[in-house]
Design a protein around this motif. Sequence first.
Motif, PDB file in Angstrom:
ATOM      1  N   THR A 194       0.836  -1.203   0.000  1.00  0.00           N
ATOM      2  CA  THR A 194       0.000   0.000   0.000  1.00  0.00           C
ATOM      3  C   THR A 194       0.867   1.249   0.000  1.00  0.00           C
ATOM      4  O   THR A 194       1.934   1.279   0.608  1.00  0.00           O
ATOM      5  CB  THR A 194      -0.937   0.030   1.220  1.00  0.00           C
ATOM      6  OG1 THR A 194      -1.791   1.177   1.133  1.00  0.00           O
ATOM      7  CG2 THR A 194      -0.175   0.094   2.528  1.00  0.00           C
ATOM      8  N   GLY A 195       0.380   2.268  -0.693  1.00  0.00           N
ATOM      9  CA  GLY A 195       0.991   3.571  -0.596  1.00  0.00           C
ATOM     10  C   GLY A 195       0.286   4.411   0.446  1.00  0.00           C
ATOM     11  O   GLY A 195      -0.806   4.068   0.921  1.00  0.00           O
ATOM     12  N   ALA A 196       0.907   5.511   0.821  1.00  0.00           N
ATOM     13  CA  ALA A 196       0.299   6.447   1.765  1.00  0.00           C
ATOM     14  C   ALA A 196      -0.746   7.285   1.042  1.00  0.00           C
ATOM     15  O   ALA A 196      -0.599   7.610  -0.142  1.00  0.00           O
ATOM     16  CB  ALA A 196       1.367   7.346   2.373  1.00  0.00           C
ATOM     17  N   ASP A 197      -1.795   7.650   1.747  1.00  0.00           N
ATOM     18  CA  ASP A 197      -2.861   8.445   1.136  1.00  0.00           C
ATOM     19  C   ASP A 197      -2.321   9.733   0.520  1.00  0.00           C
ATOM     20  O   ASP A 197      -2.736  10.133  -0.569  1.00  0.00           O
ATOM     21  CB  ASP A 197      -3.935   8.790   2.175  1.00  0.00           C
ATOM     22  CG  ASP A 197      -4.892   7.643   2.440  1.00  0.00           C
ATOM     23  OD1 ASP A 197      -4.818   6.620   1.729  1.00  0.00           O
ATOM     24  OD2 ASP A 197      -5.722   7.760   3.370  1.00  0.00           O
ATOM     25  N   GLU A 198      -1.378  10.391   1.205  1.00  0.00           N
ATOM     26  CA  GLU A 198      -0.893  11.684   0.717  1.00  0.00           C
ATOM     27  C   GLU A 198      -0.134  11.543  -0.591  1.00  0.00           C
ATOM     28  O   GLU A 198      -0.130  12.465  -1.425  1.00  0.00           O
ATOM     29  CB  GLU A 198      -0.003  12.349   1.765  1.00  0.00           C
ATOM     30  CG  GLU A 198       1.252  11.571   2.113  1.00  0.00           C
ATOM     31  CD  GLU A 198       2.012  12.163   3.286  1.00  0.00           C
ATOM     32  OE1 GLU A 198       2.892  13.011   3.042  1.00  0.00           O
ATOM     33  OE2 GLU A 198       1.724  11.780   4.438  1.00  0.00           O
ATOM     34  N   VAL A 199       0.505  10.400  -0.804  1.00  0.00           N
ATOM     35  CA  VAL A 199       1.237  10.155  -2.047  1.00  0.00           C
ATOM     36  C   VAL A 199       0.302   9.620  -3.122  1.00  0.00           C
ATOM     37  O   VAL A 199       0.387  10.017  -4.293  1.00  0.00           O
ATOM     38  CB  VAL A 199       2.396   9.169  -1.809  1.00  0.00           C
ATOM     39  CG1 VAL A 199       3.125   8.858  -3.119  1.00  0.00           C
ATOM     40  CG2 VAL A 199       3.373   9.735  -0.786  1.00  0.00           C
ATOM     41  N   GLU A 200      -0.598   8.735  -2.722  1.00  0.00           N
ATOM     42  CA  GLU A 200      -1.511   8.094  -3.667  1.00  0.00           C
ATOM     43  C   GLU A 200      -2.675   8.995  -4.077  1.00  0.00           C
ATOM     44  O   GLU A 200      -3.418   8.653  -4.992  1.00  0.00           O
ATOM     45  CB  GLU A 200      -2.080   6.809  -3.044  1.00  0.00           C
ATOM     46  CG  GLU A 200      -1.054   5.753  -2.706  1.00  0.00           C
ATOM     47  CD  GLU A 200      -0.496   5.076  -3.938  1.00  0.00           C
ATOM     48  OE1 GLU A 200      -1.269   4.527  -4.735  1.00  0.00           O
ATOM     49  OE2 GLU A 200       0.741   5.116  -4.104  1.00  0.00           O
ATOM     50  N   LYS A 201      -2.835  10.134  -3.374  1.00  0.00           N
ATOM     51  CA  LYS A 201      -4.005  10.997  -3.585  1.00  0.00           C
ATOM     52  C   LYS A 201      -5.279  10.180  -3.411  1.00  0.00           C
ATOM     53  O   LYS A 201      -6.184  10.174  -4.233  1.00  0.00           O
ATOM     54  CB  LYS A 201      -3.980  11.648  -4.982  1.00  0.00           C
ATOM     55  CG  LYS A 201      -2.680  12.322  -5.337  1.00  0.00           C
ATOM     56  CD  LYS A 201      -2.286  13.394  -4.326  1.00  0.00           C
ATOM     57  CE  LYS A 201      -0.971  14.078  -4.716  1.00  0.00           C
ATOM     58  NZ  LYS A 201      -0.467  14.990  -3.662  1.00  0.00           N
ATOM     59  N   SER A 202      -5.331   9.484  -2.271  1.00  0.00           N
ATOM     60  CA  SER A 202      -6.370   8.498  -2.004  1.00  0.00           C
ATOM     61  C   SER A 202      -6.884   8.673  -0.588  1.00  0.00           C
ATOM     62  O   SER A 202      -6.282   9.372   0.238  1.00  0.00           O
ATOM     63  CB  SER A 202      -5.788   7.087  -2.178  1.00  0.00           C
ATOM     64  OG  SER A 202      -6.625   6.094  -1.643  1.00  0.00           O
ATOM     65  N   ASP A 203      -8.014   8.036  -0.302  1.00  0.00           N
ATOM     66  CA  ASP A 203      -8.536   8.008   1.075  1.00  0.00           C
ATOM     67  C   ASP A 203      -8.690   6.582   1.582  1.00  0.00           C
ATOM     68  O   ASP A 203      -9.405   6.332   2.547  1.00  0.00           O
ATOM     69  CB  ASP A 203      -9.882   8.737   1.145  1.00  0.00           C
ATOM     70  CG  ASP A 203     -10.972   8.051   0.327  1.00  0.00           C
ATOM     71  OD1 ASP A 203     -10.667   7.090  -0.418  1.00  0.00           O
ATOM     72  OD2 ASP A 203     -12.130   8.477   0.421  1.00  0.00           O
TER      73      ASP A 203
END
Length: 320
Positions: free
Chosen positions: A204-213
Amino acid sequence: MFNRILPVIIFLFMCADNSRAQEKGSAFTIIPLGVKGGDDESNLSSYMITPKGSDKYVCLDAGTINAGIQKAIDFKSLKGNSEEIQRKQIKGYLISHGHLDHLAGLIINSPADTSKNIYGLPSVLNILRDKYFTWDAWANFANEGEKPQLKKYTYFPLIEGNTYPLEGTEMKVKAFELSHGNPYKSTAFLISHNDSYVLYLGDTGADEVEKSDKLASLWQNIAPLINAGQLKAIFLEVSFPNEQPDKQLFGHLTPKLFFSEIGKLKSLTDGDTIKKVSFIVTHIKPPQHSAEKIKHQLLTENTLDLNLIFPKQGKLLTIN
């Protein structure tokens, strides 16, 4: 007469209460079959898990199977021979995503395996069906896809947020979607036995890098379990040291991003309840000097005072 019987009745009730207490405090036995990310085909992501006292396991990912079981036998974490353990004690596979370092062991060892389920999000099972268990790539040991279908494995799709029993075991699973280098998807599996839980995150990537929630949503779901003392452990990857640029993370975490995400989780929990959770660090990538740097950064930056566990291939873990 009643005076003689009463102590026996009280004793039986106490035994029943103790039994229920033991169920509520369920522990898990975890045997790492593979702990690394990267290019060591003998030690790739795969963890056998079962309630303590049981030999009915499921595999959380399946990058390495046979070599990991043999290593566990060497450590006396498992008894018997590797083929029989895979055939009889592993009751199914939970596959987080379609990358080979998380499922190569399942594919390579499939000819010697027995009938069981492969669990995953529909998009992940479609990759297995259309890319791997095909007659051009290997052989179709599953119940869907190219014909002839050998039907050794049954694809069991998990709908996000629903809870399903894991066949042949006493455990259940709930799946949550993760972002692994947008637009690629991965999965977190919440494993439960009675009222005890373990959370396994695939890559998994971090939300801040992935632009995800995706992680924010997952933390919201599991925070109540931490507050209740029911979530015993979290498997979470750290693939690169802090020096790795965001553009070259490819949907993975660094120590800095690991603690950033767990800090967000802690903000949703009460007091220091998060300190009761064991954090099992997975998917550290080679080379060795990079792996050593990752571990050093995790230990020195652990201002949250988390219980960090660095699993060793084949070495049994008991999570209470």
